[in-house]
Motif scaffolding. Structure first.
Motif, PDB file in Angstrom:
ATOM      1  N   LEU A  28       0.881  -1.157   0.000  1.00 36.26           N
ATOM      2  CA  LEU A  28       0.000   0.000   0.000  1.00 36.26           C
ATOM      3  C   LEU A  28       0.918   1.207   0.000  1.00 36.26           C
ATOM      4  CD1 LEU A  28      -2.652   1.607   0.386  1.00 36.26           C
ATOM      5  CD2 LEU A  28      -2.375   1.224   2.848  1.00 36.26           C
ATOM      6  N   VAL A  29       0.732   2.101  -0.972  1.00 34.92           N
ATOM      7  CA  VAL A  29       1.552   3.306  -1.077  1.00 34.92           C
ATOM      8  C   VAL A  29       0.653   4.512  -0.861  1.00 34.92           C
ATOM      9  CG1 VAL A  29       3.018   4.706  -2.578  1.00 34.92           C
ATOM     10  CG2 VAL A  29       3.123   2.210  -2.711  1.00 34.92           C
ATOM     11  N   LEU A  30       0.902   5.247   0.219  1.00 38.58           N
ATOM     12  CA  LEU A  30       0.238   6.530   0.458  1.00 38.58           C
ATOM     13  C   LEU A  30       1.154   7.572  -0.151  1.00 38.58           C
ATOM     14  CD1 LEU A  30      -0.780   5.907   4.175  1.00 38.58           C
ATOM     15  CD2 LEU A  30      -2.159   5.528   2.122  1.00 38.58           C
ATOM     16  N   LEU A  31       0.678   8.275  -1.176  1.00 40.68           N
ATOM     17  CA  LEU A  31       1.519   9.126  -2.015  1.00 40.68           C
ATOM     18  C   LEU A  31       1.134  10.596  -1.887  1.00 40.68           C
ATOM     19  CD1 LEU A  31       3.696   9.095  -4.312  1.00 40.68           C
ATOM     20  CD2 LEU A  31       1.759   9.003  -5.906  1.00 40.68           C
ATOM     21  N   CYS A  32       2.148  11.444  -1.695  1.00 42.72           N
ATOM     22  CA  CYS A  32       1.936  12.886  -1.564  1.00 42.72           C
ATOM     23  C   CYS A  32       2.844  13.649  -2.527  1.00 42.72           C
ATOM     24  CB  CYS A  32       2.247  13.326  -0.138  1.00 42.72           C
ATOM     25  SG  CYS A  32       2.114  15.112   0.134  1.00 42.72           S
ATOM     26  N   ALA A  33       2.238  14.469  -3.347  1.00 47.87           N
ATOM     27  CA  ALA A  33       2.996  15.382  -4.204  1.00 47.87           C
ATOM     28  C   ALA A  33       3.120  16.718  -3.476  1.00 47.87           C
ATOM     29  CB  ALA A  33       2.296  15.570  -5.538  1.00 47.87           C
ATOM     30  N   GLU A  34       4.343  17.235  -3.448  1.00 42.20           N
ATOM     31  CA  GLU A  34       4.592  18.523  -2.804  1.00 42.20           C
ATOM     32  C   GLU A  34       4.929  19.578  -3.847  1.00 42.20           C
ATOM     33  OE1 GLU A  34       6.423  17.840   1.427  1.00 42.20           O
ATOM     34  OE2 GLU A  34       7.559  16.654  -0.029  1.00 42.20           O
ATOM     35  N   ARG A  35       4.873  20.841  -3.409  1.00 40.59           N
ATOM     36  CA  ARG A  35       5.214  21.948  -4.312  1.00 40.59           C
ATOM     37  C   ARG A  35       6.596  21.706  -4.899  1.00 40.59           C
ATOM     38  NH1 ARG A  35       1.669  26.035  -3.947  1.00 40.59           N
ATOM     39  NH2 ARG A  35       0.365  26.104  -2.093  1.00 40.59           N
ATOM     40  N   LEU A  36       6.751  22.005  -6.157  1.00 40.99           N
ATOM     41  CA  LEU A  36       8.001  21.899  -6.903  1.00 40.99           C
ATOM     42  C   LEU A  36       8.412  20.464  -7.235  1.00 40.99           C
ATOM     43  CD1 LEU A  36      10.108  24.660  -5.062  1.00 40.99           C
ATOM     44  CD2 LEU A  36       8.586  24.915  -7.050  1.00 40.99           C
ATOM     45  N   ASP A  37       7.581  19.467  -6.913  1.00 41.43           N
ATOM     46  CA  ASP A  37       7.893  18.093  -7.301  1.00 41.43           C
ATOM     47  C   ASP A  37       7.826  17.963  -8.821  1.00 41.43           C
ATOM     48  OD1 ASP A  37       8.370  17.178  -4.748  1.00 41.43           O
ATOM     49  OD2 ASP A  37       6.437  16.187  -4.517  1.00 41.43           O
ATOM     50  N   THR A  38       8.591  17.003  -9.348  1.00 44.37           N
ATOM     51  CA  THR A  38       8.704  16.823 -10.790  1.00 44.37           C
ATOM     52  C   THR A  38       8.407  15.381 -11.194  1.00 44.37           C
ATOM     53  OG1 THR A  38      11.039  16.211 -10.675  1.00 44.37           O
ATOM     54  CG2 THR A  38      10.532  18.581 -10.866  1.00 44.37           C
ATOM     55  N   ASP A  39       8.221  15.180 -12.483  1.00 41.56           N
ATOM     56  CA  ASP A  39       8.058  13.834 -13.014  1.00 41.56           C
ATOM     57  C   ASP A  39       9.287  12.983 -12.708  1.00 41.56           C
ATOM     58  OD1 ASP A  39       5.692  14.844 -14.037  1.00 41.56           O
ATOM     59  OD2 ASP A  39       6.260  14.610 -16.140  1.00 41.56           O
ATOM     60  N   ALA A  40      10.468  13.594 -12.782  1.00 41.83           N
ATOM     61  CA  ALA A  40      11.712  12.861 -12.506  1.00 41.83           C
ATOM     62  C   ALA A  40      11.718  12.324 -11.071  1.00 41.83           C
ATOM     63  CB  ALA A  40      12.923  13.755 -12.756  1.00 41.83           C
ATOM     64  N   GLN A  41      11.211  13.106 -10.128  1.00 43.71           N
ATOM     65  CA  GLN A  41      11.129  12.627  -8.747  1.00 43.71           C
ATOM     66  C   GLN A  41      10.127  11.478  -8.630  1.00 43.71           C
ATOM     67  OE1 GLN A  41      10.572  16.766  -7.413  1.00 43.71           O
ATOM     68  NE2 GLN A  41      11.851  16.185  -5.653  1.00 43.71           N
ATOM     69  N   ALA A  42       9.029  11.575  -9.351  1.00 49.30           N
ATOM     70  CA  ALA A  42       8.042  10.489  -9.349  1.00 49.30           C
ATOM     71  C   ALA A  42       8.670   9.214  -9.912  1.00 49.30           C
ATOM     72  CB  ALA A  42       6.809  10.890 -10.152  1.00 49.30           C
ATOM     73  N   TYR A 106       0.064  12.575  -9.412  1.00 48.71           N
ATOM     74  CA  TYR A 106      -0.516  11.297  -8.987  1.00 48.71           C
ATOM     75  C   TYR A 106      -0.847  10.444 -10.212  1.00 48.71           C
ATOM     76  CZ  TYR A 106      -3.927   7.989  -7.077  1.00 48.71           C
ATOM     77  OH  TYR A 106      -4.617   6.848  -6.740  1.00 48.71           O
ATOM     78  N   ASP A 107      -1.530  11.042 -11.189  1.00 49.40           N
ATOM     79  CA  ASP A 107      -1.889  10.316 -12.410  1.00 49.40           C
ATOM     80  C   ASP A 107      -0.644   9.850 -13.160  1.00 49.40           C
ATOM     81  OD1 ASP A 107      -4.587  10.659 -11.847  1.00 49.40           O
ATOM     82  OD2 ASP A 107      -4.847  12.322 -13.274  1.00 49.40           O
TER      83      ASP A 107
END
Length: 145
Positions: A28-42, A106-107
């Motif tokens: 189970l992954v609880l996922l949070c995107a923060e300000r300035l996050d990028t596709d590379a970080q994902a 997230y998507d």
């Protein structure tokens, strides 16, 4: 990006009493995107999650990855992981990505996960969800990139 990983024997997400995503053994992954996050970080976060050796081998040592055990992946959006409680008793969520960008990341993460792994199930971004899980171990690991 931030994530909380929970190794589970099973997990499911319900919305208004309806199951929208469910897995057997896996993460189970609880996922949070923060300000300035990028596709590379994902991408980096996903690669780490898929290869992290947190499943037991025949000797009972955490030496196998999600991919090694062909486990399920249940990804649930969780903006509250960006909570800042330093300023008082009410959390501030100013560190979370704006809703449109959070949904996009997230998507993106889910789409990349589906390309790299099977099965992948999800919750619903922005919904009031009830998450049910049987934590295996328990094993709970925070990750941030």
């Amino acid at each position: 990006m931030k994530a909380i990983l929970q190794r589970v024997a099973q997990a499911r997400v319900e919305i208004a009493g309806q199951v929208v995503g469910a897995i057997g053994p896996g993460l189970l992954v609880l996922l949070c995107a923060e300000r300035l996050d990028t596709d590379a970080q994902a991408d980096k976060l996903l690669a780490k999650i898929l290869k992290l050796r947190i499943f037991s081998d025949a000797a009972g040592k955490m030496n196998r990855s999600l991919q090694d055990v062909a486990g399920g992946l249940l990804v649930v959006s969780q903006f509250t992981l960006a909570a800042d409680v330093a300023g008082g008793n009410r959390p501030s969520f100013t560190g979370a990505a704006a809703p449109d960008e959070g949904r996009r990341l997230y998507d993106y993460f889910v789409a990349q996960a589906r390309l790299a792994h099977n099965p992948v199930q999800t919750g619903q971004f922005g919904a009031d969800m009830q998450v049910h899980l049987v934590n295996d171990g328990p094993v709970t690991i925070p990750i941030q990139f």
